[in-house]
Design an enzyme around this catalytic site. Structure first.
Site, short mmCIF file in Angstrom:
data_model
loop_
_atom_site.label_atom_id
_atom_site.label_comp_id
_atom_site.label_asym_id
_atom_site.label_seq_id
_atom_site.Cartn_x
_atom_site.Cartn_y
_atom_site.Cartn_z
N HIS A 78 14.25 -24.22 -35.44
CA HIS A 78 13.44 -25.15 -35.12
C HIS A 78 13.78 -26.40 -35.00
CE1 HIS A 78 13.69 -25.89 -39.63
NE2 HIS A 78 13.53 -26.73 -39.35
N ASP A 124 15.01 -18.18 -37.91
CA ASP A 124 15.08 -19.61 -37.75
C ASP A 124 16.78 -20.28 -37.60
OD1 ASP A 124 14.25 -21.93 -37.51
OD2 ASP A 124 14.00 -22.39 -39.63
N SER A 216 16.70 -29.89 -42.90
CA SER A 216 16.65 -28.77 -41.79
C SER A 216 18.14 -28.50 -41.01
CB SER A 216 15.71 -28.89 -40.87
OG SER A 216 14.27 -28.53 -41.25
#
Length: 265
Positions: A78, A124, A216
């Site tokens: 992402h 991911d 992230s």
């Protein structure tokens, strides 16, 4: 009990854009605090850590990453999905202060896993190609990748510039915290059978230690120094908030080892 999860990238503009269906929290002007329950990293402690700034049609965002090859940064899917341009900071623990060890590079090419699913953060994982030559040194080093899955109850370390609380922005200095892995069955008991896949690994802290918005894509590692091995990529946290004692989720590095090598070859 089933809890929803959300990704941990963070916007670098005052508007609050969306990353898929998960809300990105805008950076505050005040820099302070640390990764949930962690400590400030020492100079050169995590020489593989990369600060990743990226642009999409929805705005500008911030993620972490890890240098896994002299030309490639490993991060979350992402963090590259629909991204058009990247600015990478290597060799520095600080985001805003002048640092002679920092190397700033631009990049335009990235690869998200072909089966990445924004709706549930399955697969991911993504890669960013570095186009400009630079030299590795004591502050810029490549970290090796795990080739076998990590089990439960293993000590691990995660590092990043993520928020120190649910409503904070990213922090100025790189922080880290020690955690332990749990089995996927233990994680499924909390989040639901269909929520946790074989490509994920979950961790917990002694109380509420863990990752938050802005972490992230950052590296989860075993060992330290030249014995460190990359075992996971920061992916998601409980939608109940970063400051809960719910497990946080990562993409399992070993599960995607062959795919990573096929891209960077």
């Amino acid at each position: 009990m089933k809890l929803f999860i959300f990704c941990l990238c963070v916007a670098t503009i005052w508007a609050v854009p969306l990353v898929s269906e998960r809300k990105a929290i805008p950076i505050k002007k005040h820099f302070g605090g640390r990764i949930i329950g962690g400590d400030v990293a020492q100079d050169g402690q995590f020489p593989w850590q990369v600060a990743v700034y990226f642009d999409t049609s929805n705005g500008s965002f911030f993620c972490g990453g890890a240098l896994i090859d002299t030309k490639w940064v490993l991060t979350a899917g992402h963090c590259v999905y629909h991204a058009t341009a990247f600015t990478l900071h290597l060799g520095s623990n600080t985001l805003v202060d002048a640092d002679p060890n920092r190397v700033t590079l631009g990049a335009s090419h990235s690869v998200a896993h072909p089966d990445y699913k924004p709706s549930d953060l399955e697969n991911d994982i993504g890669l960013i190609r570095i186009d400009t030559a630079y030299e590795t040194n004591d502050h810029i080093q490549v970290i090796p990748l795990a080739t076998s899955d990590i089990g439960g109850a293993e000590p691990v370390t995660v590092s990043g510039w993520g928020a120190s609380g649910d409503w904070d922005g990213v922090v100025n200095e790189l922080n880290f915290v020690g955690l332990k892995t749990i089995t996927n069955d233990e994680c499924k008991a909390i989040y639901g059978e269909q929520t946790i896949t074989d490509g994920m690994v979950c961790t917990v802290g002694e109380t509420n230690e863990g990752t938050c918005n802005g972490d992230s894509g950052g590296p989860l590692v075993t060992g330290s120094g030249d014995k460190a091995v990359h075992v996971g990529i920061v992916s998601w946290a409980s939608a109940s908030g970063c400051e809960t004692n719910h497990p946080s989720g990562y993409t399992r590095t070993a599960k995607y080892y062959d795919w990573i090598k096929s891209v960077v070859a």
